[in-house]
Design a protein around this motif. Sequence first.
Motif, PDB file in Angstrom:
ATOM      1  N   ALA A  65       0.818  -1.219   0.000  1.00  0.00           N
ATOM      2  CA  ALA A  65       0.000   0.000   0.000  1.00  0.00           C
ATOM      3  C   ALA A  65       0.851   1.269   0.000  1.00  0.00           C
ATOM      4  CB  ALA A  65      -0.936  -0.003   1.206  1.00  0.00           C
ATOM      5  N   GLY A  66       2.135   1.152   0.259  1.00  0.00           N
ATOM      6  CA  GLY A  66       2.999   2.327   0.241  1.00  0.00           C
ATOM      7  C   GLY A  66       4.024   2.351   1.358  1.00  0.00           C
ATOM      8  N   GLY A  67       3.794   1.573   2.413  1.00  0.00           N
ATOM      9  CA  GLY A  67       4.778   1.439   3.476  1.00  0.00           C
ATOM     10  C   GLY A  67       4.818   2.558   4.492  1.00  0.00           C
ATOM     11  N   THR A  68       3.789   3.368   4.549  1.00  0.00           N
ATOM     12  CA  THR A  68       3.769   4.450   5.541  1.00  0.00           C
ATOM     13  C   THR A  68       3.226   3.933   6.867  1.00  0.00           C
ATOM     14  OG1 THR A  68       1.503   5.153   5.050  1.00  0.00           O
ATOM     15  CG2 THR A  68       3.280   6.122   3.699  1.00  0.00           C
ATOM     16  N   ALA A  69       3.365   4.752   7.904  1.00  0.00           N
ATOM     17  CA  ALA A  69       2.813   4.405   9.213  1.00  0.00           C
ATOM     18  C   ALA A  69       1.300   4.193   9.113  1.00  0.00           C
ATOM     19  CB  ALA A  69       3.143   5.492  10.229  1.00  0.00           C
ATOM     20  N   GLU A  70       0.654   4.998   8.286  1.00  0.00           N
ATOM     21  CA  GLU A  70      -0.796   4.861   8.107  1.00  0.00           C
ATOM     22  C   GLU A  70      -1.143   3.532   7.436  1.00  0.00           C
ATOM     23  OE1 GLU A  70       0.967   7.610   7.127  1.00  0.00           O
ATOM     24  OE2 GLU A  70       0.342   8.917   8.768  1.00  0.00           O
ATOM     25  N   ASP A  71      -0.299   3.086   6.518  1.00  0.00           N
ATOM     26  CA  ASP A  71      -0.532   1.801   5.852  1.00  0.00           C
ATOM     27  C   ASP A  71      -0.380   0.646   6.838  1.00  0.00           C
ATOM     28  OD1 ASP A  71      -0.884   3.076   3.359  1.00  0.00           O
ATOM     29  OD2 ASP A  71       1.284   3.069   3.022  1.00  0.00           O
ATOM     30  N   ILE A  72       0.588   0.751   7.735  1.00  0.00           N
ATOM     31  CA  ILE A  72       0.776  -0.274   8.765  1.00  0.00           C
ATOM     32  C   ILE A  72      -0.428  -0.301   9.693  1.00  0.00           C
ATOM     33  CG2 ILE A  72       2.191  -1.024  10.715  1.00  0.00           C
ATOM     34  CD1 ILE A  72       4.563   0.407   9.288  1.00  0.00           C
ATOM     35  N   THR A  73      -0.899   0.877  10.078  1.00  0.00           N
ATOM     36  CA  THR A  73      -2.059   0.969  10.963  1.00  0.00           C
ATOM     37  C   THR A  73      -3.299   0.375  10.299  1.00  0.00           C
ATOM     38  OG1 THR A  73      -1.161   2.924  12.059  1.00  0.00           O
ATOM     39  CG2 THR A  73      -3.540   2.569  12.256  1.00  0.00           C
ATOM     40  N   ALA A  74      -3.516   0.666   9.032  1.00  0.00           N
ATOM     41  CA  ALA A  74      -4.688   0.151   8.319  1.00  0.00           C
ATOM     42  C   ALA A  74      -4.625  -1.370   8.180  1.00  0.00           C
ATOM     43  CB  ALA A  74      -4.797   0.807   6.945  1.00  0.00           C
ATOM     44  N   ALA A  75      -3.473  -1.893   7.823  1.00  0.00           N
ATOM     45  CA  ALA A  75      -3.335  -3.343   7.679  1.00  0.00           C
ATOM     46  C   ALA A  75      -3.492  -4.030   9.026  1.00  0.00           C
ATOM     47  CB  ALA A  75      -1.985  -3.689   7.049  1.00  0.00           C
ATOM     48  N   SER A  76      -2.968  -3.412  10.077  1.00  0.00           N
ATOM     49  CA  SER A  76      -3.108  -3.966  11.427  1.00  0.00           C
ATOM     50  C   SER A  76      -4.567  -3.988  11.855  1.00  0.00           C
ATOM     51  CB  SER A  76      -2.286  -3.150  12.427  1.00  0.00           C
ATOM     52  OG  SER A  76      -0.917  -3.246  12.148  1.00  0.00           O
ATOM     53  N   ALA A  77      -5.281  -2.914  11.577  1.00  0.00           N
ATOM     54  CA  ALA A  77      -6.696  -2.830  11.933  1.00  0.00           C
ATOM     55  C   ALA A  77      -7.501  -3.903  11.209  1.00  0.00           C
ATOM     56  CB  ALA A  77      -7.243  -1.441  11.620  1.00  0.00           C
ATOM     57  N   ALA A  78      -7.184  -4.122   9.944  1.00  0.00           N
ATOM     58  CA  ALA A  78      -7.896  -5.148   9.175  1.00  0.00           C
ATOM     59  C   ALA A  78      -7.632  -6.536   9.752  1.00  0.00           C
ATOM     60  CB  ALA A  78      -7.471  -5.091   7.711  1.00  0.00           C
ATOM     61  N   ALA A  79      -6.383  -6.802  10.132  1.00  0.00           N
ATOM     62  CA  ALA A  79      -6.043  -8.111  10.711  1.00  0.00           C
ATOM     63  C   ALA A  79      -6.738  -8.304  12.051  1.00  0.00           C
ATOM     64  CB  ALA A  79      -4.533  -8.243  10.862  1.00  0.00           C
ATOM     65  N   THR A  80      -6.739  -7.268  12.871  1.00  0.00           N
ATOM     66  CA  THR A  80      -7.392  -7.353  14.180  1.00  0.00           C
ATOM     67  C   THR A  80      -8.886  -7.584  14.023  1.00  0.00           C
ATOM     68  OG1 THR A  80      -5.731  -6.013  15.280  1.00  0.00           O
ATOM     69  CG2 THR A  80      -7.901  -6.078  16.301  1.00  0.00           C
ATOM     70  N   GLU A  81      -9.504  -6.847  13.105  1.00  0.00           N
ATOM     71  CA  GLU A  81     -10.945  -7.007  12.872  1.00  0.00           C
ATOM     72  C   GLU A  81     -11.280  -8.447  12.482  1.00  0.00           C
ATOM     73  OE1 GLU A  81     -14.543  -5.057  10.198  1.00  0.00           O
ATOM     74  OE2 GLU A  81     -12.472  -4.655   9.654  1.00  0.00           O
ATOM     75  N   LEU A  82     -10.496  -9.007  11.573  1.00  0.00           N
ATOM     76  CA  LEU A  82     -10.734 -10.381  11.147  1.00  0.00           C
ATOM     77  C   LEU A  82     -10.510 -11.354  12.294  1.00  0.00           C
ATOM     78  CD1 LEU A  82     -11.482 -12.251   8.791  1.00  0.00           C
ATOM     79  CD2 LEU A  82      -9.036 -12.391   8.264  1.00  0.00           C
ATOM     80  N   ALA A  83      -9.437 -11.164  13.059  1.00  0.00           N
ATOM     81  CA  ALA A  83      -9.123 -12.065  14.173  1.00  0.00           C
ATOM     82  C   ALA A  83     -10.202 -12.027  15.247  1.00  0.00           C
ATOM     83  CB  ALA A  83      -7.764 -11.714  14.786  1.00  0.00           C
ATOM     84  N   LEU A  84     -10.674 -10.835  15.588  1.00  0.00           N
ATOM     85  CA  LEU A  84     -11.684 -10.709  16.636  1.00  0.00           C
ATOM     86  C   LEU A  84     -13.037 -11.281  16.208  1.00  0.00           C
ATOM     87  CD1 LEU A  84     -10.854  -7.193  18.101  1.00  0.00           C
ATOM     88  CD2 LEU A  84     -10.230  -9.448  19.003  1.00  0.00           C
ATOM     89  N   GLY A  85     -13.268 -11.364  14.911  1.00  0.00           N
ATOM     90  CA  GLY A  85     -14.511 -11.957  14.419  1.00  0.00           C
ATOM     91  C   GLY A  85     -14.385 -13.409  14.036  1.00  0.00           C
ATOM     92  N   TRP A  86     -13.173 -13.970  14.200  1.00  0.00           N
ATOM     93  CA  TRP A  86     -12.921 -15.333  13.788  1.00  0.00           C
ATOM     94  C   TRP A  86     -13.742 -16.309  14.629  1.00  0.00           C
ATOM     95  CZ3 TRP A  86     -10.966 -16.448   9.353  1.00  0.00           C
ATOM     96  CH2 TRP A  86     -10.526 -17.745   9.064  1.00  0.00           C
ATOM     97  N   PRO A  87     -14.391 -17.276  13.976  1.00  0.00           N
ATOM     98  CA  PRO A  87     -15.214 -18.232  14.735  1.00  0.00           C
ATOM     99  C   PRO A  87     -14.355 -19.035  15.722  1.00  0.00           C
ATOM    100  CG  PRO A  87     -15.502 -18.513  12.357  1.00  0.00           C
ATOM    101  CD  PRO A  87     -14.390 -17.536  12.557  1.00  0.00           C
ATOM    102  N   ALA A  88     -14.890 -19.230  16.913  1.00  0.00           N
ATOM    103  CA  ALA A  88     -14.195 -20.035  17.915  1.00  0.00           C
ATOM    104  C   ALA A  88     -14.163 -21.483  17.456  1.00  0.00           C
ATOM    105  CB  ALA A  88     -14.901 -19.922  19.248  1.00  0.00           C
ATOM    106  N   THR A  89     -13.064 -22.135  17.726  1.00  0.00           N
ATOM    107  CA  THR A  89     -12.946 -23.550  17.377  1.00  0.00           C
ATOM    108  C   THR A  89     -13.436 -24.399  18.533  1.00  0.00           C
ATOM    109  OG1 THR A  89     -10.676 -23.620  18.192  1.00  0.00           O
ATOM    110  CG2 THR A  89     -10.992 -23.174  15.842  1.00  0.00           C
ATOM    111  N   ALA A  90     -13.968 -25.541  18.210  1.00  0.00           N
ATOM    112  CA  ALA A  90     -14.448 -26.471  19.249  1.00  0.00           C
ATOM    113  C   ALA A  90     -13.246 -27.035  19.980  1.00  0.00           C
ATOM    114  CB  ALA A  90     -15.262 -27.575  18.611  1.00  0.00           C
ATOM    115  N   GLU A  91     -13.355 -27.094  21.298  1.00  0.00           N
ATOM    116  CA  GLU A  91     -12.251 -27.640  22.089  1.00  0.00           C
ATOM    117  C   GLU A  91     -12.659 -28.909  22.754  1.00  0.00           C
ATOM    118  OE1 GLU A  91     -10.147 -24.899  24.505  1.00  0.00           O
ATOM    119  OE2 GLU A  91     -10.653 -23.243  23.202  1.00  0.00           O
TER     120      GLU A  91
END
Length: 91
Positions: A65-91
């Motif tokens: 995306a360009g390698g700026t601090a803002e690009d890192i923040t945006a990619a991090s936010a997208a990863a966090t959003e996906l992780a926090l919505g990830w379905p729980a696995t059966a244990e």
Amino acid sequence: MSTNTPLPPEALDEWLAALAAHLGLDAEIIPTGLLLDVARDVAHNVARPAAPLSLFLVGLAAAQAGGTAEDITAASAAATELALGWPATAE
């Protein structure tokens, strides 16, 4: 030299600055706390081994995306959003 001794927290910034310099990167744009938060969220909500691999993908996306601090923040936010919505696995 290899060691099994974990890096003390106070040495983290020194390590990241040295690695960034070694890789030709600007250490000033590395949001350490944000990236550690992403790693935590992925490790706890997806799987522990997914954390370092996810940060690698965050870095790739930010660079593409360009390698700026803002690009890192945006990619991090997208990863966090996906992780926090990830379905729980059966244990």
